[in-house]
Structures are given as C-alpha cells and as structure tokens.
Design a protein around this motif. Structure first.
Motif, PDB file in Angstrom:
ATOM      1  N   TYR A  61       0.832  -1.204   0.000  1.00 36.85           N
ATOM      2  CA  TYR A  61       0.000   0.000   0.000  1.00 36.85           C
ATOM      3  C   TYR A  61       0.868   1.257   0.000  1.00 36.85           C
ATOM      4  CZ  TYR A  61      -3.227   3.615   1.557  1.00 36.85           C
ATOM      5  OH  TYR A  61      -3.960   4.777   1.652  1.00 36.85           O
ATOM      6  N   LEU A  62       1.883   1.284   0.849  1.00 33.40           N
ATOM      7  CA  LEU A  62       2.744   2.467   0.930  1.00 33.40           C
ATOM      8  C   LEU A  62       3.431   2.740  -0.407  1.00 33.40           C
ATOM      9  CD1 LEU A  62       4.371   1.977   4.450  1.00 33.40           C
ATOM     10  CD2 LEU A  62       2.924   3.891   3.753  1.00 33.40           C
ATOM     11  N   LEU A  63       3.904   1.681  -1.047  1.00 35.25           N
ATOM     12  CA  LEU A  63       4.577   1.859  -2.333  1.00 35.25           C
ATOM     13  C   LEU A  63       3.613   2.425  -3.374  1.00 35.25           C
ATOM     14  CD1 LEU A  63       6.972   1.576  -4.213  1.00 35.25           C
ATOM     15  CD2 LEU A  63       6.375  -0.842  -4.530  1.00 35.25           C
ATOM     16  N   LYS A  64       2.396   1.911  -3.395  1.00 33.67           N
ATOM     17  CA  LYS A  64       1.405   2.433  -4.343  1.00 33.67           C
ATOM     18  C   LYS A  64       1.134   3.908  -4.102  1.00 33.67           C
ATOM     19  CE  LYS A  64      -3.245   1.809  -6.261  1.00 33.67           C
ATOM     20  NZ  LYS A  64      -3.416   3.249  -6.460  1.00 33.67           N
ATOM     21  N   GLN A  65       0.994   4.306  -2.851  1.00 24.28           N
ATOM     22  CA  GLN A  65       0.719   5.713  -2.559  1.00 24.28           C
ATOM     23  C   GLN A  65       1.886   6.603  -2.959  1.00 24.28           C
ATOM     24  OE1 GLN A  65      -2.503   6.332  -1.743  1.00 24.28           O
ATOM     25  NE2 GLN A  65      -2.516   4.102  -1.973  1.00 24.28           N
ATOM     26  N   LEU A  66       3.102   6.152  -2.682  1.00 22.70           N
ATOM     27  CA  LEU A  66       4.272   6.938  -3.071  1.00 22.70           C
ATOM     28  C   LEU A  66       4.343   7.086  -4.589  1.00 22.70           C
ATOM     29  CD1 LEU A  66       6.932   5.473  -0.598  1.00 22.70           C
ATOM     30  CD2 LEU A  66       6.043   7.809  -0.600  1.00 22.70           C
ATOM     31  N   ARG A  67       4.095   5.994  -5.295  1.00 19.43           N
ATOM     32  CA  ARG A  67       4.106   6.066  -6.757  1.00 19.43           C
ATOM     33  C   ARG A  67       3.011   6.989  -7.275  1.00 19.43           C
ATOM     34  NH1 ARG A  67       4.883  -0.429  -7.959  1.00 19.43           N
ATOM     35  NH2 ARG A  67       7.171  -0.452  -8.105  1.00 19.43           N
ATOM     36  N   ASP A  68       1.830   6.884  -6.679  1.00 27.71           N
ATOM     37  CA  ASP A  68       0.705   7.712  -7.136  1.00 27.71           C
ATOM     38  C   ASP A  68       0.956   9.191  -6.863  1.00 27.71           C
ATOM     39  OD1 ASP A  68      -0.561   5.449  -7.978  1.00 27.71           O
ATOM     40  OD2 ASP A  68      -2.064   5.405  -6.382  1.00 27.71           O
ATOM     41  N   ILE A  69       1.522   9.494  -5.713  1.00 26.88           N
ATOM     42  CA  ILE A  69       1.822  10.888  -5.366  1.00 26.88           C
ATOM     43  C   ILE A  69       2.893  11.440  -6.310  1.00 26.88           C
ATOM     44  CG2 ILE A  69       2.825  12.389  -3.593  1.00 26.88           C
ATOM     45  CD1 ILE A  69       1.496  10.480  -1.516  1.00 26.88           C
ATOM     46  N   GLN A  70       3.888  10.624  -6.596  1.00 25.61           N
ATOM     47  CA  GLN A  70       4.947  11.040  -7.522  1.00 25.61           C
ATOM     48  C   GLN A  70       4.388  11.282  -8.921  1.00 25.61           C
ATOM     49  OE1 GLN A  70       7.926   8.178  -9.098  1.00 25.61           O
ATOM     50  NE2 GLN A  70       9.432   9.432  -8.019  1.00 25.61           N
ATOM     51  N   THR A  71       3.516  10.390  -9.375  1.00 27.48           N
ATOM     52  CA  THR A  71       2.903  10.536 -10.700  1.00 27.48           C
ATOM     53  C   THR A  71       2.094  11.822 -10.800  1.00 27.48           C
ATOM     54  OG1 THR A  71       2.784   8.151 -11.082  1.00 27.48           O
ATOM     55  CG2 THR A  71       1.243   9.525 -12.320  1.00 27.48           C
ATOM     56  N   TRP A  72       1.269  12.084  -9.802  1.00 34.82           N
ATOM     57  CA  TRP A  72       0.462  13.304  -9.814  1.00 34.82           C
ATOM     58  C   TRP A  72       1.360  14.538  -9.871  1.00 34.82           C
ATOM     59  CZ3 TRP A  72       0.148  17.661  -6.791  1.00 34.82           C
ATOM     60  CH2 TRP A  72      -0.940  18.513  -7.049  1.00 34.82           C
ATOM     61  N   ASP A  73       2.413  14.533  -9.061  1.00 34.06           N
ATOM     62  CA  ASP A  73       3.307  15.689  -9.009  1.00 34.06           C
ATOM     63  C   ASP A  73       3.979  15.918 -10.354  1.00 34.06           C
ATOM     64  OD1 ASP A  73       4.811  17.793  -7.915  1.00 34.06           O
ATOM     65  OD2 ASP A  73       6.449  16.450  -7.366  1.00 34.06           O
ATOM     66  N   GLN A  74       4.441  14.840 -10.979  1.00 31.98           N
ATOM     67  CA  GLN A  74       5.127  14.977 -12.268  1.00 31.98           C
ATOM     68  C   GLN A  74       4.176  15.446 -13.362  1.00 31.98           C
ATOM     69  OE1 GLN A  74       6.709  10.998 -12.575  1.00 31.98           O
ATOM     70  NE2 GLN A  74       8.643  11.547 -11.599  1.00 31.98           N
ATOM     71  N   GLU A  75       2.960  14.899 -13.380  1.00 30.24           N
ATOM     72  CA  GLU A  75       2.005  15.293 -14.423  1.00 30.24           C
ATOM     73  C   GLU A  75       1.461  16.695 -14.174  1.00 30.24           C
ATOM     74  OE1 GLU A  75      -0.997  12.450 -15.329  1.00 30.24           O
ATOM     75  OE2 GLU A  75       0.450  10.864 -15.782  1.00 30.24           O
ATOM     76  N   GLN A  76       1.308  17.058 -12.931  1.00 30.60           N
ATOM     77  CA  GLN A  76       0.852  18.407 -12.604  1.00 30.60           C
ATOM     78  C   GLN A  76       1.912  19.423 -13.031  1.00 30.60           C
ATOM     79  OE1 GLN A  76       1.957  20.653  -9.978  1.00 30.60           O
ATOM     80  NE2 GLN A  76       0.236  22.054 -10.050  1.00 30.60           N
ATOM     81  N   GLN A  77       3.175  19.052 -12.880  1.00 32.08           N
ATOM     82  CA  GLN A  77       4.271  19.926 -13.300  1.00 32.08           C
ATOM     83  C   GLN A  77       4.271  20.111 -14.816  1.00 32.08           C
ATOM     84  OE1 GLN A  77       8.229  18.320 -12.773  1.00 32.08           O
ATOM     85  NE2 GLN A  77       9.111  20.319 -12.358  1.00 32.08           N
TER      86      GLN A  77
END
Length: 227
Positions: A61-77
C-alpha cells in the motif's frame, strides 16, 4: 503428476518474482526518509493529526501511494489537465527526483514499524432523522455491517475486523489512525477528489452513499481499534 508439479513450481516462481519486484530494503530506506520524518516522525507515527500515521500500513500500500503521489506531481508539473495518481499538495516536489527503488526502500522502512493507537472519543452525531446517536455505536455498526438500506458495505471486508488490513491485497491498516485523517479521506473519495482506488472505484463506491454522520462516526471508531 509431472505436469502438476511443473505448474506448481512455475506458480511459486511467479509469486517469488512478484514479491521480489516489490521488495524494498528498509535499511537503505532509513537513509532516504529524512524529508518524511519532519511530518510523519522517524517511525511513521505522526505527532499531529494534520499528517497521517504511515507506520505499519503495509509495504504494498505504501509503495502504491508513493508512486501515485509522484505521478500526480510529475504530471501536474507538466500542466496535464487531469493528472493521474494522487494529489497531495503538501508533498509537491518531495518525490519528484526519486527512483522507483528509492520509493520501494522508503515503503519498506515505514512498513516495519507498528502504528500507535490514537484512541476514539465519546460524542453524539446527528443522523438524517434529526436524532442524536452515540458515535461509537453508529461507527461500529458501519464498520462491521455497513448500511444495507443505502448500499454502504462493511469496512471489515477489506480492512479485516481488527482493522489491521490485508498487506498482500494492498489494503492498509486503519486501526489506530487519526480520526480526522480517515474522515478527510472518506470525504475526498465521496467527492471524487481522491481517485487512486483503481478502476473498480472500491473506496469511491463505498463512500458515495455515506452520510456525514456515518463518516465521522466510523472514523472515530476506527481510531480506537487496537491490534
């Protein structure tokens, strides 16, 4: 018989490969979580309800959340109109330059700790009839049985009666988490602001018919669950 043994060995091998693909190194993770500790503490037990406890949530679960947060940040950028992943503005930039192995190690580091119980409180909530009811009684009812009339499923089906979750399935521990955080996330799923629960929309489907009283009550009840 030989074919059966071959299939079993192949299946076991695939499971081992999957586990190896996810596995992180908690010792390596210790050197990568300094930025996390400022909000979540050294052992993942945040001292403030402003930030969730992440200790013992499960490596998957933690890995999925970290990946999802990273993805959102990169795409938002990149100014993508509707970024994928999970929006956590407070973590903007924090994971941007980390490798997937870094995320695995960080997840493994916090997964090894035990979450401390926040503790539930006694108070009443107002339901749709205008009556005031005990929040702990309502919260326990929603947790264990859901609400058949409105189609709200029981929480225990995924998160276990104890609230300890199901790590292989990626369902996090909830027992002991801050009530304020749980309430915030349920409201976010209900509103569609949080969408990283997969195509099945398991959490959005669960929260969509929950009343404010049910959300507040079940969040309070969960915070008092102990192992």
């Amino acid at each position: 018989m030989k074919k059966l043994v071959t299939r079993v060995l192949f299946s076991l091998g695939m499971v081992a490969l999957a586990q190896g693909a996810m596995a992180g190194d908690p010792q390596a993770g210790a050197d990568k979580v300094a930025v996390c500790a400022a909000c979540h503490s050294d052992d993942g037990n945040s001292p403030s309800s402003a930030f969730p406890k992440i200790a013992g949530l499960g490596e998957k679960y933690l890995l999925k959340q970290l990946r999802d947060i990273q993805t959102w940040d990169q795409e938002q950028q990149q100014n993508i109109a509707r970024p994928a992943g999970r929006a956590v503005p407070q973590m903007t930039g924090m994971l941007r330059n980390l490798s997937d192995q870094d995320l695995k190690d960080m997840a493994a580091f916090y997964a090894q700790y035990e979450m401390q119980t926040s503790g539930a409180r006694e108070f009443d909530v107002q339901i749709y009839t205008g009556d005031m009811v005990d929040s702990l009684e309502l919260g326990e009812r929603i947790w264990r049985a859901g609400n058949l009339e409105t189609g709200v499923p029981a929480c225990t089906g995924c998160h276990a009666p104890s609230g300890m979750g199901n790590d292989p399935a990626g369902f996090p521990r909830l027992a002991g988490q801050y009530a304020e955080y749980i309430e915030q996330q349920l409201r976010a799923f209900r509103a569609g602001d949080r969408r990283n629960d997969g195509e099945e929309m398991m959490m959005r489907g669960t929260a969509r018919n929950m009343s404010d009283a049910e959300i507040r009550a079940v969040a309070n009840f969960i915070s008092g669950l102990q192992k």
